[in-house]
Design an enzyme around this catalytic site. Structure first.
Site, PDB file in Angstrom:
ATOM      1  CG  ASP A  23      -1.732  -1.259   1.338  1.00 21.21           C
ATOM      2  OD1 ASP A  23      -2.224  -1.741   0.304  1.00 21.21           O
ATOM      3  OD2 ASP A  23      -1.821  -1.788   2.458  1.00 21.21           O
ATOM      4  CE  LYS A  26       2.996  -2.724  -5.048  1.00 25.98           C
ATOM      5  NZ  LYS A  26       2.923  -2.906  -3.623  1.00 25.98           N
ATOM      6  CE  LYS A  28       2.956  10.124  -8.778  1.00 27.76           C
ATOM      7  NZ  LYS A  28       3.000  11.305  -7.932  1.00 27.76           N
ATOM      8  N   GLY A  50      -4.375  -4.601  -4.210  1.00 22.32           N
ATOM      9  CA  GLY A  50      -5.296  -3.623  -4.763  1.00 22.32           C
ATOM     10  C   GLY A  50      -4.458  -2.510  -5.368  1.00 22.32           C
ATOM     11  CG  HIS A  51      -2.205  -3.046  -8.175  1.00 27.04           C
ATOM     12  ND1 HIS A  51      -0.842  -2.946  -8.045  1.00 27.04           N
ATOM     13  CD2 HIS A  51      -2.530  -4.309  -7.890  1.00 27.04           C
ATOM     14  CE1 HIS A  51      -0.377  -4.125  -7.698  1.00 27.04           C
ATOM     15  NE2 HIS A  51      -1.372  -4.968  -7.596  1.00 27.04           N
ATOM     16  CD  GLN A 226       0.368  -9.084  -2.056  1.00 31.46           C
ATOM     17  OE1 GLN A 226       1.069  -9.705  -2.819  1.00 31.46           O
ATOM     18  NE2 GLN A 226      -0.892  -8.876  -2.287  1.00 31.46           N
ATOM     19  CB  THR A 342      -8.042  -5.552  -1.070  1.00 33.37           C
ATOM     20  OG1 THR A 342      -7.115  -5.293  -2.112  1.00 33.37           O
ATOM     21  CG2 THR A 342      -8.615  -6.937  -1.262  1.00 33.37           C
ATOM     22  CB  THR A 343     -10.164  -5.582   3.296  1.00 35.32           C
ATOM     23  OG1 THR A 343      -9.083  -4.758   3.767  1.00 35.32           O
ATOM     24  CG2 THR A 343      -9.622  -6.891   2.782  1.00 35.32           C
ATOM     25  NE  ARG A 347      -4.106   0.729   2.953  1.00 37.15           N
ATOM     26  CZ  ARG A 347      -4.181   1.386   1.799  1.00 37.15           C
ATOM     27  NH1 ARG A 347      -3.709   2.617   1.698  1.00 37.15           N
ATOM     28  NH2 ARG A 347      -4.721   0.835   0.740  1.00 37.15           N
ATOM     29  CB  VAL A 455       4.838  16.215  -3.719  1.00 40.12           C
ATOM     30  CG1 VAL A 455       6.247  16.131  -3.163  1.00 40.12           C
ATOM     31  CG2 VAL A 455       4.847  16.717  -5.168  1.00 40.12           C
ATOM     32  N   GLY A 456       2.015  13.911  -4.391  1.00 40.07           N
ATOM     33  CA  GLY A 456       0.578  13.913  -4.662  1.00 40.07           C
ATOM     34  C   GLY A 456       0.239  12.779  -5.601  1.00 40.07           C
TER      35      GLY A 456
HETATM   36  P1  IMP Z   1      -3.176 -12.783   2.625  1.00 40.44           P
HETATM   37  O1  IMP Z   1      -2.233 -12.291   1.578  1.00 40.44           O
HETATM   38  O2  IMP Z   1      -4.621 -12.498   2.309  1.00 40.44           O
HETATM   39  O3  IMP Z   1      -2.930 -14.218   2.994  1.00 40.44           O
HETATM   40  O4  IMP Z   1      -2.907 -11.943   3.981  1.00 40.44           O
HETATM   41  C1  IMP Z   1      -1.710 -12.069   4.745  1.00 40.44           C
HETATM   42  C2  IMP Z   1      -1.280 -10.709   5.279  1.00 40.44           C
HETATM   43  O5  IMP Z   1      -0.824  -9.895   4.217  1.00 40.44           O
HETATM   44  C3  IMP Z   1      -2.382  -9.915   5.972  1.00 40.44           C
HETATM   45  O6  IMP Z   1      -1.818  -9.170   7.044  1.00 40.44           O
HETATM   46  C4  IMP Z   1      -2.856  -8.959   4.885  1.00 40.44           C
HETATM   47  O7  IMP Z   1      -3.471  -7.815   5.413  1.00 40.44           O
HETATM   48  C5  IMP Z   1      -1.541  -8.671   4.189  1.00 40.44           C
HETATM   49  N1  IMP Z   1      -1.702  -8.268   2.791  1.00 40.44           N
HETATM   50  C6  IMP Z   1      -1.968  -9.056   1.742  1.00 40.44           C
HETATM   51  N2  IMP Z   1      -2.028  -8.348   0.615  1.00 40.44           N
HETATM   52  C7  IMP Z   1      -1.778  -7.081   0.936  1.00 40.44           C
HETATM   53  C8  IMP Z   1      -1.656  -5.865   0.170  1.00 40.44           C
HETATM   54  O8  IMP Z   1      -1.782  -5.819  -1.060  1.00 40.44           O
HETATM   55  N3  IMP Z   1      -1.370  -4.748   0.883  1.00 40.44           N
HETATM   56  C9  IMP Z   1      -1.187  -4.770   2.221  1.00 40.44           C
HETATM   57  N4  IMP Z   1      -1.279  -5.858   2.972  1.00 40.44           N
HETATM   58  C10 IMP Z   1      -1.567  -7.019   2.326  1.00 40.44           C
END
Ligand code: IMP
Length: 466
Positions: A23, A26, A28, A50-51, A226, A342-343, A347, A455-456
């Site tokens: 997060d 990336k 951009k 999530g991009h 990730q 994604t969820t 954060r 910067v943005g």
């Molecule tokens: P999983 O990848 O769903 O198995 O989650 C394992 C851990 O990686 C958890 O703490 C998630 O929140 C974290 N995680 C997985 N994908 C992302 C991402 O794209 N960004 C930030 N955290 C991630």
């Protein structure tokens, strides 16, 4: 961007990875570099990523298709590599969304060797996440279970769906392996074969395709997912994802060697960083209290509304200068919009951890991009993590593996002057002295080579540091 060309000049393969817990923005840079590249390829993870891409003022969030997909009309190839785990239902949903938005995807190529995420992986994900060594707080997308099946040699690949009988045979093997689950083969076959029909024209041997295109001199952008600290090989175990998002894992996930990558750019949020899900975060604002507070919001997309309602009327500068670290962390989350793509989870926020960064750079290399520096406008004083104190009172200034970054460590900080609004700066020389001081402190402490400062969210809000 002319300035960006000075960095990319003479390179054929460039990787963009994250040096923290994901997060970091990336999307951009992937989008900026996608203009330069002929091919954009993903090699790790799945729809846990999530991009976010902003194009013509509209925000697009992708989880599976590479971020270069919006440039399909320019003749780019977008590869979903063999190291990925693909949820075909989600993929079809993204293609529908592209159709609706009027974007083509003729150049999409999906590896026949990528593993597929099936319903029983998702079912197991929630159960296992809470049973494991620590409660991981996964994204619940079945990623870990699909990767586990791959390693246990019970994985099913996209190419296995070419032939329905073969797919059924593979599922029967899985049924024997996961004998404690009620796997409805007929239902899975019906559903997944429908998805496969929709994507089959894009399925091929992407490793071979990539190598042959590279021989022709085509320029390649490898899009990470990730972050290094979430790596199954180098991260803060066991609170990690199940793939290796380092430059090594990324190259492997598209069928290349790490030495095939000419330049790796590691993204670093600065001067704050975030983590979503559970796990150690020694430099977190508000420590354990913040972790618990953010966990409460799990699966609760209303957390943002609640926070905006409660604090939204207070000026951002008041919140981010609050003496209480938990409130300061909430202020940064609001100022920087740090809610999961994604969820929707809030954060966790903390100071940029230079010890963790040094570890990430030992794998991903010294070239980095700093992002979100504009989000702390008005913060009187910034802090950067330069060490930890463990429970016995011993100082730690260096780690050799992510698992050394454990619960019980407390951050040690250097305090530097903050800055005001820098979102209008376009050249490194335009930045206030306090910002360039902090950037150069980071470089001196870690040995990093800062190549760009963001910067943005806008493409033009990118400073190239020569
Ligand atoms: P999983 O990848 O769903 O198995 O989650 C394992 C851990 O990686 C958890 O703490 C998630 O929140 C974290 N995680 C997985 N994908 C992302 C991402 O794209 N960004 C930030 N955290 C991630």
């Amino acid at each position: 961007m002319e300035n960006l060309n000075s960095i990319l000049n003479g390179k054929q393969t460039v990787a963009i990875v994250c040096n923290q817990w994901g997060d970091t923005g990336k999307g951009k840079f992937v989008d900026l570099c996608a203009e330069w590249a002929d091919i954009v390829a993903r090699g790790t993870g799945g729809n846990n990523a999530g991009h976010t891409i902003i194009l013509n003022g509209k925000e697009y969030i992708f989880h599976l298709v590479p971020s270069g997909i919006l440039r399909d009309g320019e003749g780019k190839i977008n590869i979903m590599g063999s190291g990925m785990v693909d949820d075909l239902g989600v993929l079809v949903g993204e293609l529908d969304e592209l159709d609706e938005q009027g974007y083509g995807y003729n150049g999409l190529r999906i590896s026949e060797r990528a593993n597929v995420i099936l319903p029983y992986h998702k079912e197991l994900d929630g159960k296992h996440s809470s049973m494991q060594k620590g409660k991981i707080g996964t994204t619940g997308r079945g990623i870990g279970q699909a990767c586990a099946d791959k390693v246990a040699r019970f994985g099913i690949m996209v190419g296995d769906l070419k032939d329905k009988d073969n797919f059924v045979r593979q599922l029967k093997r899985v049924q024997g392996h996961h004998f404690y689950l009620d796997i409805d083969i007929d239902k899975i076959v019906e559903q997944e074969m429908k998805h496969y029909q929709r994507i089959k024209e894009f399925v091929c041997d992407t490793d071979a395709l990539l190598r042959s295109e590279m021989k022709k001199g085509k320029k390649v952008l490898l899009e990470g997912a990730q972050g290094l600290l979430l790596s199954i090989d180098y991260g803060t175990l066991p609170y990690v994802t199940s793939s290796d998002p380092s430059r090594i894992g990324l190259a492997k996930g598209v069928g290349l060697l790490p030495e095939d990558v000419d330049l790796t750019l590691g993204i670093v949020k600065f001067p704050f960083m975030t983590r979503v899900g559970n796990g150690p975060f020694p430099t977190e604002y508000g420590g354990k209290q913040s972790e618990e507070y953010c966990a409460e919001g799990e699966g609760n997309a209303n957390k943002r509304e609640t926070e905006e309602g409660k604090y939204g009327r207070m000026p951002s500068e008041t919140l981010i200068n609050f003496p209480d670290p938990l409130t300061k962390g909430i202020g940064i989350r609001l100022a920087a919009g740090e809610y999961g793509a994604t969820t929707g989870r809030p954060r966790r926020t903390g100071r940029t951890d230079l010890v963790a960064l040094k570890h990430a750079m030992s794998i991903n290399g010294p070239d980095i991009i700093l992002t979100k520096a504009d989000c702390v406008a008005g913060m009187d004083e910034i802090e950067l993590g330069t060490g930890y104190v463990d429970e016995q009172g011993k100082e730690v200034r260096e780690v050799s593996h992510g698992s050394d970054i454990a619960y019980g460590l407390k951050g040690l900080y250097v305090r530097l002057s903050g800055w005001g609004d820098i979102s209008g700066c376009r050249n490194y020389g335009d930045l206030p002295r306090s910002t360039s001081n902090a950037v150069e402190f980071l470089e001196g402490w870690t040995g990093a080579r800062v190549r760009m400062v963001s910067v943005g969210a806008g493409r033009e809000q990118t400073i190239v540091k020569q």
